[in-house]
Scaffold this motif. Structure first.
Motif, PDB file in Angstrom:
ATOM      1  N   GLY A 185       2.077   3.003  -0.629  1.00 10.67           N
ATOM      2  CA  GLY A 185       1.841   1.990  -1.891  1.00 10.67           C
ATOM      3  C   GLY A 185       1.162   0.633  -1.524  1.00 10.67           C
ATOM      4  N   GLY A 186       0.999   0.396  -0.182  1.00 13.82           N
ATOM      5  CA  GLY A 186       0.434  -0.851   0.132  1.00 13.82           C
ATOM      6  C   GLY A 186       0.076  -1.001   1.814  1.00 13.82           C
ATOM      7  N   PRO A 187      -0.812  -1.915   2.003  1.00 12.09           N
ATOM      8  CA  PRO A 187      -1.156  -1.746   3.516  1.00 12.09           C
ATOM      9  C   PRO A 187      -0.124  -1.680   4.562  1.00 12.09           C
ATOM     10  N   HIS A 212      -2.014   4.670   3.814  1.00 17.18           N
ATOM     11  CA  HIS A 212      -1.345   5.384   4.798  1.00 17.18           C
ATOM     12  C   HIS A 212       0.163   5.152   4.253  1.00 17.18           C
ATOM     13  N   CYS A 213       0.846   6.239   5.058  1.00 20.30           N
ATOM     14  CA  CYS A 213       2.429   5.882   4.873  1.00 20.30           C
ATOM     15  C   CYS A 213       3.143   6.189   6.143  1.00 20.30           C
ATOM     16  N   LEU A 214       4.304   5.292   6.160  1.00 16.04           N
ATOM     17  CA  LEU A 214       5.282   5.296   7.146  1.00 16.04           C
ATOM     18  C   LEU A 214       6.446   6.036   7.121  1.00 16.04           C
ATOM     19  N   ILE A 215       6.789   6.825   8.132  1.00 10.15           N
ATOM     20  CA  ILE A 215       8.115   7.542   7.664  1.00 10.15           C
ATOM     21  C   ILE A 215       9.162   7.119   8.819  1.00 10.15           C
ATOM     22  N   VAL A 216      10.272   6.609   8.244  1.00  8.99           N
ATOM     23  CA  VAL A 216      10.993   6.278   9.434  1.00  8.99           C
ATOM     24  C   VAL A 216      12.371   7.304   9.399  1.00  8.99           C
ATOM     25  N   GLU A 217      12.982   7.463  10.417  1.00 13.00           N
ATOM     26  CA  GLU A 217      14.071   8.346  10.371  1.00 13.00           C
ATOM     27  C   GLU A 217      15.180   7.911  11.542  1.00 13.00           C
ATOM     28  N   ALA A 218      16.388   7.587  10.994  1.00 13.56           N
ATOM     29  CA  ALA A 218      17.329   7.177  11.836  1.00 13.56           C
ATOM     30  C   ALA A 218      17.017   5.887  12.388  1.00 13.56           C
ATOM     31  N   ALA A 252       8.970   7.775  12.796  1.00  5.55           N
ATOM     32  CA  ALA A 252       8.770   9.089  12.957  1.00  5.55           C
ATOM     33  C   ALA A 252       7.467   9.718  12.766  1.00  5.55           C
ATOM     34  N   ALA A 253       6.835   8.936  11.917  1.00 10.75           N
ATOM     35  CA  ALA A 253       5.325   9.284  11.595  1.00 10.75           C
ATOM     36  C   ALA A 253       4.520   8.050  10.755  1.00 10.75           C
ATOM     37  N   LEU A 254       3.276   7.947  11.240  1.00 10.83           N
ATOM     38  CA  LEU A 254       2.434   7.110  10.481  1.00 10.83           C
ATOM     39  C   LEU A 254       1.085   7.846  10.460  1.00 10.83           C
ATOM     40  N   GLY A 255       0.517   7.923   9.221  1.00  7.18           N
ATOM     41  CA  GLY A 255      -0.618   8.424   8.887  1.00  7.18           C
ATOM     42  C   GLY A 255      -1.095   8.356   7.366  1.00  7.18           C
ATOM     43  N   ILE A 258       2.524  -5.891   1.931  1.00 11.04           N
ATOM     44  CA  ILE A 258       2.141  -5.465   3.414  1.00 11.04           C
ATOM     45  C   ILE A 258       3.465  -5.119   4.084  1.00 11.04           C
ATOM     46  N   LEU A 259       3.078  -3.689   4.874  1.00 11.88           N
ATOM     47  CA  LEU A 259       4.358  -3.570   5.640  1.00 11.88           C
ATOM     48  C   LEU A 259       4.058  -3.725   6.971  1.00 11.88           C
ATOM     49  N   SER A 260       4.787  -4.418   7.711  1.00 14.99           N
ATOM     50  CA  SER A 260       4.572  -5.035   8.983  1.00 14.99           C
ATOM     51  C   SER A 260       5.590  -5.049  10.159  1.00 14.99           C
ATOM     52  N   PRO A 261       5.172  -4.926  11.303  1.00 16.93           N
ATOM     53  CA  PRO A 261       6.516  -5.084  12.352  1.00 16.93           C
ATOM     54  C   PRO A 261       6.844  -6.559  12.270  1.00 16.93           C
TER      55      PRO A 261
END
Length: 378
Positions: A10-12, A23-29, A33-36, A53-56
């Motif tokens: 839902g955001g850059p 795009h979406c980012l998946i976080v596991e533990a 886990a995925a970015l696409g 914005i989601l960022s490192p």
């Protein structure tokens, strides 16, 4: 994060190089886990970024203090723990705690504290930055002139050992008080040599870059300026592609128009990156603190000694991003790189970008360039 699997959409999403849309980012533990591309088919606890914005996390290579304390005040693991937590709260998930000019004994204590903090995996602490004491008294800024001195054989031995034991050791030095041979030895040992607090001329600075210096500390501040006949350290920084440069983008230390011109003029592959040069007040409500027995006042976004000399910055990197985008006119993608991947690459850190399997050190940045709770809207 407490959930085993989370999906951010839902955001850059800034991956360290680009802003990825839809795009979406998946976080596991706690790991990526995925970015696409977001096809809407992913399951898990969802976080709607709402356009944020989601960022490192930010990477800040010049951090003098935080949570009401200066590293110089008490260079120990507890101070580093407090500083690390304060700056994580400000979005900087990797920092170099910075000791400003002090005694040889204090420098040795700081090196040992950084080594212990790394061994304990203190959150946020990535290495050590020693800003002095081998600087120029002509360009001392807020550093204590009485503690500035040449680098002697004993100093060199200590620093060479520190370069071997720490994952990152950055040294701000001035050619006036450090020899070319010393720079070469330190560079070969793995230290990041940064030129700063110096009145050296263009040719001298270029020679030190050739000897192994790779960086410049707070570009434009406390250094020889660029003139029509003598380009100084500023001119050498912009002309030499082997030099990267930290920049305090608070619109106080450097005018936005000057930043814009430097950004356009900088020769690569070296790049300009953002630093906070933050002091004790970072992450706290403190309105004053002490440096070497001198009072620093916090007023109207400035930190100054009582005589008006700038003494570090009342700045965090989210605010620096806002200045770069809104006042300097830099594209958000480029400004984000300057606060994440560029300093991380210079320091050799595994940070500042999103990598599959990598630690999910994530931050969420609103349209006004303020940090927001990561899971807000979950």
């Amino acid at each position: 994060m407490t959930q085993s699997r989370q999906i951010f959409r839902g955001g850059p999403i800034f991956d360290g190089e680009r802003l990825l849309m839809d795009h979406c980012l998946i976080v596991e533990a706690g790991r990526i886990a995925a970015l696409g591309p977001d096809n809407g088919g992913m399951s898990g606890t969802g976080v709607d970024l709402g356009g944020d914005i989601l960022s490192p996390g930010f990477v800040d290579l010049q951090v003098n203090g935080g949570d009401g304390i200066m590293f110089n005040d008490a260079p120990n693991v507890e101070t580093l723990r407090r500083m690390g937590q304060a700056h994580i709260g400000l979005g900087a998930t990797s920092i170099l705690p910075t000791l400003i000019t002090d005694t040889a004994a204090k420098t040795d204590t700081a090196i040992k504290a950084a080594k212990a903090a790394i061994a304990e995996a203190v959150p946020g602490i990535a290495g050590l930055h020693l800003e002095g004491p081998h600087l120029s008294t002509e360009r001392k800024g807020a550093h204590s002139a009485g503690l500035i001195r040449p680098m002697g054989p004993g100093d060199l031995e200590v620093l060479l050992e520190a370069a071997q034991m720490l994952p990152v050791l950055m040294l701000t030095i001035a050619p006036e008080n450090v020899t070319l041979d010393q720079v070469q030895q330190l560079s070969q040992a793995g230290a990041i040599i940064s030129l700063g607090h110096s009145n050296a001329g263009f040719d001298t600075c270029m020679a030190y870059a050739h000897a192994g210096a790779r960086c410049v500390t707070h570009l434009f501040n406390a250094m020889s300026q660029m003139g029509n006949r003598e380009p100084g350290l500023v001119g050498a920084t912009l002309a030499n592609g082997g030099l990267s440069a930290g920049l305090i983008a608070d619109a106080i230390h450097v005018h936005p128009a000057t930043i814009r011109n430097a950004w356009s003029a900088k020769q690569g592959p070296g790049e300009i990156f953002l630093v906070s040069d933050s002091m004790a007040c970072a992450g706290s409500t403190a309105q004053s603190f002490e440096i070497d027995g001198r009072t620093v006042l916090r007023r109207d976004g400035r930190l100054t000694l009582e005589d008006g000399t700038l003494a570090g910055a009342d700045l965090d990197l989210a605010t620096a991003l806002r200045v770069m985008v809104q006042e300097v006119g830099i594209a958000p993608e480029a400004a984000l790189r300057a606060a994440t991947l560029v300093p991380a690459k210079l320091a050799g850190l595994d940070a500042g970008y999103l990598a599959l399997g990598g630690k999910a050190d994530l931050i969420r940045i609103g349209p006004d360039f303020t940090l927001r709770p990561l899971t807000q809207g979950a």
